[in-house]
Motif scaffolding. Sequence first.
Motif, mmCIF file in Angstrom:
data_model
loop_
_atom_site.group_PDB
_atom_site.id
_atom_site.type_symbol
_atom_site.label_atom_id
_atom_site.label_comp_id
_atom_site.label_asym_id
_atom_site.label_seq_id
_atom_site.Cartn_x
_atom_site.Cartn_y
_atom_site.Cartn_z
ATOM 1 N N ALA A 156 113.915 36.422 73.643
ATOM 2 C CA ALA A 156 113.206 37.735 73.696
ATOM 3 C C ALA A 156 114.156 38.658 74.270
ATOM 4 O O ALA A 156 114.897 38.260 75.289
ATOM 5 N N SER A 157 113.929 39.823 74.053
ATOM 6 C CA SER A 157 114.576 41.036 74.795
ATOM 7 C C SER A 157 113.606 42.165 74.638
ATOM 8 O O SER A 157 112.510 42.179 73.885
ATOM 9 N N PHE A 158 113.818 43.391 75.348
ATOM 10 C CA PHE A 158 113.064 44.385 75.364
ATOM 11 C C PHE A 158 113.932 45.600 75.136
ATOM 12 O O PHE A 158 115.181 45.874 75.261
ATOM 13 N N ALA A 159 113.179 46.682 74.244
ATOM 14 C CA ALA A 159 113.996 47.811 74.002
ATOM 15 C C ALA A 159 112.845 49.103 73.652
ATOM 16 O O ALA A 159 111.656 48.826 73.042
ATOM 17 N N GLY A 177 110.289 49.653 75.845
ATOM 18 C CA GLY A 177 109.153 49.317 76.092
ATOM 19 C C GLY A 177 108.574 48.186 75.222
ATOM 20 O O GLY A 177 107.375 47.612 75.332
ATOM 21 N N ARG A 178 109.168 47.806 74.150
ATOM 22 C CA ARG A 178 108.825 46.883 73.180
ATOM 23 C C ARG A 178 109.610 45.244 73.077
ATOM 24 O O ARG A 178 110.632 45.376 73.444
ATOM 25 N N LEU A 179 108.530 44.397 72.980
ATOM 26 C CA LEU A 179 109.243 42.909 72.948
ATOM 27 C C LEU A 179 109.931 42.841 71.357
ATOM 28 O O LEU A 179 109.542 42.972 70.414
ATOM 29 N N LEU A 180 111.142 42.241 71.607
ATOM 30 C CA LEU A 180 111.907 42.232 70.456
ATOM 31 C C LEU A 180 112.271 40.595 70.403
ATOM 32 O O LEU A 180 112.347 39.942 71.423
ATOM 33 N N GLY A 181 112.480 40.070 69.127
ATOM 34 C CA GLY A 181 112.912 38.830 69.063
ATOM 35 C C GLY A 181 112.725 38.091 67.638
ATOM 36 O O GLY A 181 111.932 38.706 66.808
ATOM 37 N N PRO A 182 113.256 37.063 67.418
ATOM 38 C CA PRO A 182 113.271 36.562 65.938
ATOM 39 C C PRO A 182 111.843 36.084 65.647
ATOM 40 O O PRO A 182 110.993 35.578 66.427
ATOM 41 N N GLU A 183 111.139 36.424 64.484
ATOM 42 C CA GLU A 183 109.881 35.786 64.089
ATOM 43 C C GLU A 183 109.641 34.482 64.217
ATOM 44 O O GLU A 183 110.706 33.841 63.238
#
Length: 225
Positions: free
Chosen positions: A104-107, A109-115
């Motif tokens: 996981a990572s953030f950009a 204020g939103r969570l990002l990551g592989p589905e």
Amino acid sequence: MTWAEARMLAYGSARPIGSRSVPFDDAAGLTLAEDLRTLRPVPAFDTAAMDGFAVSGPGPWRIRGIARAGTAWRGMLASGDGVEISTGALVPSGAVAVLPKELASFADGRLLGPEQPQGRHIRRMGEDAAAGDRHAPAGTRIGPALIGLAAACGHDTLPVRPRPRVGLLVSGDELDLSGVPGAGRVRDALGPLIPALVAELGGETVSSRHVPDQPAGGLAAAVHA
């Protein structure tokens, strides 16, 4: 009476020991009187198998809250929502997978990551065992692992058969019961050995007595006594 006849008579006279329920602290070394079964599904609810984020739909995701083991997040996730979650926590309604923390990572204020594939890193309710599943048959000797399993299945006590209680009679005029045997004598080895063997097999020796061969009939009297 022959030895074979005596054995048949002994087996025919035997009766099952009654059962009772005991707390876990008193159960080790006894035997189950009934099958051990689960009282509820294991796990009892959908639970996270990884520290990370329970997510719904494709990302990026908006973090709605936090779910910890023992402290559930009670809302419902819509597509694009997620909650931070720890291993063992209740997976919120609407979650389709758990995104591991290390992915996981953030950009902005939103969570990002592989589905993640549907159901990834979620242990489903009843995945290990359904309610009523048998995990150990009656007659199983109870040890630490079985006690832990019983607790995981929802039990507080176990139905057990008490330890068989044994009275030991050692016969023979030639026996010395202690020390180095004298000339023409034999040191009794069965008297010390049998209580340890009985204990190893789950029983309890409650008495031990030496019965001389003479007078005739002394052994029979001791058995009846």
